[in-house]
Design an enzyme around this catalytic site. Structure first.
Site, PDB file in Angstrom:
ATOM      1  N   GLU A 164       0.762  -1.168   0.034  1.00  0.00           N
ATOM      2  CA  GLU A 164       0.018  -0.073  -0.060  1.00  0.00           C
ATOM      3  C   GLU A 164       0.879   1.371   0.018  1.00  0.00           C
ATOM      4  OE1 GLU A 164      -2.815  -0.178   3.221  1.00  0.00           O
ATOM      5  OE2 GLU A 164      -3.972  -1.911   2.358  1.00  0.00           O
ATOM      6  N   HIS A 198     -10.414   0.423  -0.106  1.00  0.00           N
ATOM      7  CA  HIS A 198     -10.535  -0.273   0.812  1.00  0.00           C
ATOM      8  C   HIS A 198     -12.315  -0.599   0.701  1.00  0.00           C
ATOM      9  CE1 HIS A 198      -7.031   1.020   2.493  1.00  0.00           C
ATOM     10  NE2 HIS A 198      -7.262  -0.072   3.436  1.00  0.00           N
TER      11      HIS A 198
END
Length: 311
Positions: A164, A198
């Site tokens: 990430e 997400h």
């Protein structure tokens, strides 16, 4: 390298594409490659680890092609991505200390629990003895072994933070800054892409956890809010320090600690510690992220995205 030759539109489109690919590739084994269902949860997670690694590598390559880098030497590219050894210990220690201040309440609560556990062991063994210490050491070793062999621990503390940060900080921030966005704009814009990545949890919670839409929305909404806040902080660390490892270690620490503890019914010291920690965090946020603490050259620096001169 020349400045602002990447248009804002190109930067935003590239960031959007990297966000979508980071999420979409997680489902590639079953939806695209038509692989059979994994025989175990560990195999399922390992497949996702590989997918996340591939997505990160592709994003790094695309970013290198878009950015106006005259020379393609590894050192230049690594510097653009914030991968450098210049003042590396400061880039590790200072961000961890700064981040820990936000968790002062959590750390106090954990300390109280450890002290209470120690007292229980001492009382059970009728005082401090070699056997008591041996039991505590064995429990500590067992917990460490359990964590290192847990695939979820590898996801939370290694794979997810590393991939990430590579995609959403090392790739996206250089693109946005080179596209002409101001640093403060990037700090608020980059976390939007981070939070969108997400959203896939919405369907996973609803389908696998059997949550209602209302409960799913609340859980995911809380997670998205937290990721936006953390994403802004991580972007701030990357721009201020010029080091990828700064947001990376902060990411690992936050994943380990979870949400900060604001209060405890059992002990008011937790709330006092939380408030004191937040005051310390806000007071030290800019002083402890001064660019000159992390780079040899901070005056009239020629770094392309300007973190050396930003204040």
């Amino acid at each position: 390298m020349e400045e602002e030759v990447v248009s804002k539109g190109t930067a935003v489109v590239a960031c959007t594409a990297m966000t979508l690919s980071y999420v979409a590739i997680l489902y590639a084994p079953t939806l695209i490659l038509r692989l059979p269902p994994p025989p175990s949860f560990n195999i399922f997670m390992i497949r996702r680890f590989v997918c996340a690694a591939i997505s990160s590598i592709v994003s790094l390559l695309i970013c290198a092609l878009i950015l106006p880098i005259r020379r393609k030497e590894a050192s230049v590219l690594l510097g653009v991505y914030g991968i450098q050894v210049d003042h590396i210990w400061q880039a590790v220690v200072f961000p961890v200390f700064l981040t820990s201040l936000m968790y002062a309440g959590s750390l106090v609560l954990k300390s109280l629990v450890l002290v209470e556990s120690w007292r229980d062991n001492v009382h059970h063994n009728e005082g401090v003895s070699v056997e008591c210490i041996k039991i505590i050491v064995q429990k500590l070793i067992a917990s460490i072994v359990s964590v290192t062999s847990n695939v979820l621990a590898w996801r939370n503390f290694v794979v997810a933070p590393l991939t990430e940060e590579l995609v959403f900080r090392a790739c996206m921030i250089p693109l946005l800054l080179c596209g002409g966005f101001k640093p403060y704009t990037v700090i608020y814009l980059c976390p939007i892409f981070f939070s969108l990545a997400h959203l896939n949890h919405l369907m996973e919670f609803y389908s696998k956890q059997n949550y209602s839409w209302a409960k799913t929305s609340m859980v995911v909404g809380l997670q998205l809010g937290y990721t936006v806040i953390f994403g802004s902080y991580a972007s701030f660390l990357f721009i201020r320090t010029g080091h990828l490892i700064a947001p990376l270690v902060a990411h690992m620490f936050c994943n380990f600690m979870g949400l900060p503890v604001l209060f405890s019914r059992r002990n008011g010291m937790v709330s006092i510690a939380f408030v004191a920690g937040m005051v310390g965090f806000l007071s030290l946020l800019f002083p402890m992220t001064r660019p000159d603490l992390y780079n040899y050259r901070s005056n009239n620096c020629q770094c392309w995205h300007g973190y050396c001169s930003w204040s």
